[in-house]
Design a protein around this motif. Sequence first.
Motif, PDB file in Angstrom:
ATOM      1  N   GLU A  66      11.796   5.117   6.981  1.00  0.00           N
ATOM      2  CA  GLU A  66      12.763   4.314   7.728  1.00  0.00           C
ATOM      3  C   GLU A  66      14.120   4.307   7.018  1.00  0.00           C
ATOM      4  OE1 GLU A  66      11.005   0.477   8.334  1.00  0.00           O
ATOM      5  OE2 GLU A  66       9.413   1.283   9.609  1.00  0.00           O
ATOM      6  N   ALA A  67      14.096   4.244   5.709  1.00  0.00           N
ATOM      7  CA  ALA A  67      15.355   4.256   4.948  1.00  0.00           C
ATOM      8  C   ALA A  67      16.078   5.598   5.118  1.00  0.00           C
ATOM      9  CB  ALA A  67      15.090   3.979   3.474  1.00  0.00           C
ATOM     10  N   ILE A  68      15.312   6.687   5.124  1.00  0.00           N
ATOM     11  CA  ILE A  68      15.910   8.014   5.297  1.00  0.00           C
ATOM     12  C   ILE A  68      16.502   8.150   6.697  1.00  0.00           C
ATOM     13  CG2 ILE A  68      15.396  10.473   5.461  1.00  0.00           C
ATOM     14  CD1 ILE A  68      13.383  10.042   3.145  1.00  0.00           C
ATOM     15  N   LYS A  69      15.802   7.676   7.708  1.00  0.00           N
ATOM     16  CA  LYS A  69      16.303   7.752   9.075  1.00  0.00           C
ATOM     17  C   LYS A  69      17.547   6.903   9.252  1.00  0.00           C
ATOM     18  CE  LYS A  69      11.896   8.700  11.325  1.00  0.00           C
ATOM     19  NZ  LYS A  69      10.869   8.157  12.230  1.00  0.00           N
ATOM     20  N   GLY A  70      17.623   5.781   8.521  1.00  0.00           N
ATOM     21  CA  GLY A  70      18.752   4.868   8.645  1.00  0.00           C
ATOM     22  C   GLY A  70      20.031   5.378   8.040  1.00  0.00           C
ATOM     23  N   GLU A  71      19.974   6.423   7.207  1.00  0.00           N
ATOM     24  CA  GLU A  71      21.168   6.936   6.542  1.00  0.00           C
ATOM     25  C   GLU A  71      22.026   7.727   7.453  1.00  0.00           C
ATOM     26  OE1 GLU A  71      20.137   9.044   2.998  1.00  0.00           O
ATOM     27  OE2 GLU A  71      19.482   7.248   1.991  1.00  0.00           O
ATOM     28  N   SER A  73       0.854  -1.189   0.000  1.00  0.00           N
ATOM     29  CA  SER A  73       0.000   0.000   0.000  1.00  0.00           C
ATOM     30  C   SER A  73       0.887   1.235   0.000  1.00  0.00           C
ATOM     31  CB  SER A  73      -0.902   0.009   1.242  1.00  0.00           C
ATOM     32  OG  SER A  73      -0.122   0.269   2.402  1.00  0.00           O
ATOM     33  N   SER A  74       0.291   2.375  -0.311  1.00  0.00           N
ATOM     34  CA  SER A  74       1.065   3.619  -0.293  1.00  0.00           C
ATOM     35  C   SER A  74       1.578   3.908   1.116  1.00  0.00           C
ATOM     36  CB  SER A  74       0.220   4.778  -0.811  1.00  0.00           C
ATOM     37  OG  SER A  74      -0.954   4.920  -0.036  1.00  0.00           O
ATOM     38  N   LYS A  75       0.821   3.525   2.135  1.00  0.00           N
ATOM     39  CA  LYS A  75       1.268   3.723   3.516  1.00  0.00           C
ATOM     40  C   LYS A  75       2.503   2.875   3.808  1.00  0.00           C
ATOM     41  CE  LYS A  75      -3.196   4.993   5.449  1.00  0.00           C
ATOM     42  NZ  LYS A  75      -4.262   4.653   6.397  1.00  0.00           N
ATOM     43  N   ASP A  76       2.504   1.628   3.333  1.00  0.00           N
ATOM     44  CA  ASP A  76       3.661   0.753   3.534  1.00  0.00           C
ATOM     45  C   ASP A  76       4.912   1.332   2.861  1.00  0.00           C
ATOM     46  OD1 ASP A  76       2.063  -1.072   4.907  1.00  0.00           O
ATOM     47  OD2 ASP A  76       1.716  -2.312   3.122  1.00  0.00           O
ATOM     48  N   VAL A  77       4.739   1.813   1.650  1.00  0.00           N
ATOM     49  CA  VAL A  77       5.863   2.367   0.901  1.00  0.00           C
ATOM     50  C   VAL A  77       6.384   3.626   1.591  1.00  0.00           C
ATOM     51  CG1 VAL A  77       6.568   3.409  -1.293  1.00  0.00           C
ATOM     52  CG2 VAL A  77       5.108   1.378  -1.281  1.00  0.00           C
ATOM     53  N   LEU A  78       5.480   4.508   2.009  1.00  0.00           N
ATOM     54  CA  LEU A  78       5.885   5.743   2.680  1.00  0.00           C
ATOM     55  C   LEU A  78       6.637   5.424   3.967  1.00  0.00           C
ATOM     56  CD1 LEU A  78       5.856   8.806   2.687  1.00  0.00           C
ATOM     57  CD2 LEU A  78       3.634   8.724   3.822  1.00  0.00           C
ATOM     58  N   GLN A  79       6.151   4.453   4.720  1.00  0.00           N
ATOM     59  CA  GLN A  79       6.824   4.051   5.958  1.00  0.00           C
ATOM     60  C   GLN A  79       8.219   3.508   5.672  1.00  0.00           C
ATOM     61  OE1 GLN A  79       5.794   4.675   9.042  1.00  0.00           O
ATOM     62  NE2 GLN A  79       7.687   3.797   9.812  1.00  0.00           N
ATOM     63  N   ALA A  80       8.350   2.690   4.654  1.00  0.00           N
ATOM     64  CA  ALA A  80       9.663   2.132   4.295  1.00  0.00           C
ATOM     65  C   ALA A  80      10.623   3.228   3.866  1.00  0.00           C
ATOM     66  CB  ALA A  80       9.503   1.100   3.179  1.00  0.00           C
TER      67      ALA A  80
END
Length: 89
Positions: free
Chosen positions: A84-89, A74-81
Amino acid sequence: MKMIRPVSDLRNNFADISKTVHETSEPVFLTKNGYGDMVVMSMEAYENLHFQSEVYFKLQEAEREAELSDKRYSSKDVLQAVKEAIKGE
């Protein structure tokens, strides 16, 4: 309209060809003995073309992967991922 010139113009009229490719962002096609030989374009136009090719390739990969899997996001799943990827950088 395509700009087609003999390859000798590259030597004899380099400044004119350089001006053309930078002002129009279009390539100049060079011929040798009446046959297509090479293409000259600005670095900016080349980088844009290369970027578009990479994006197209990645979209093709994604479509192939989607055909092989029934899993959908879903768009919510993609936005959450993405978050999380941005925070992990």
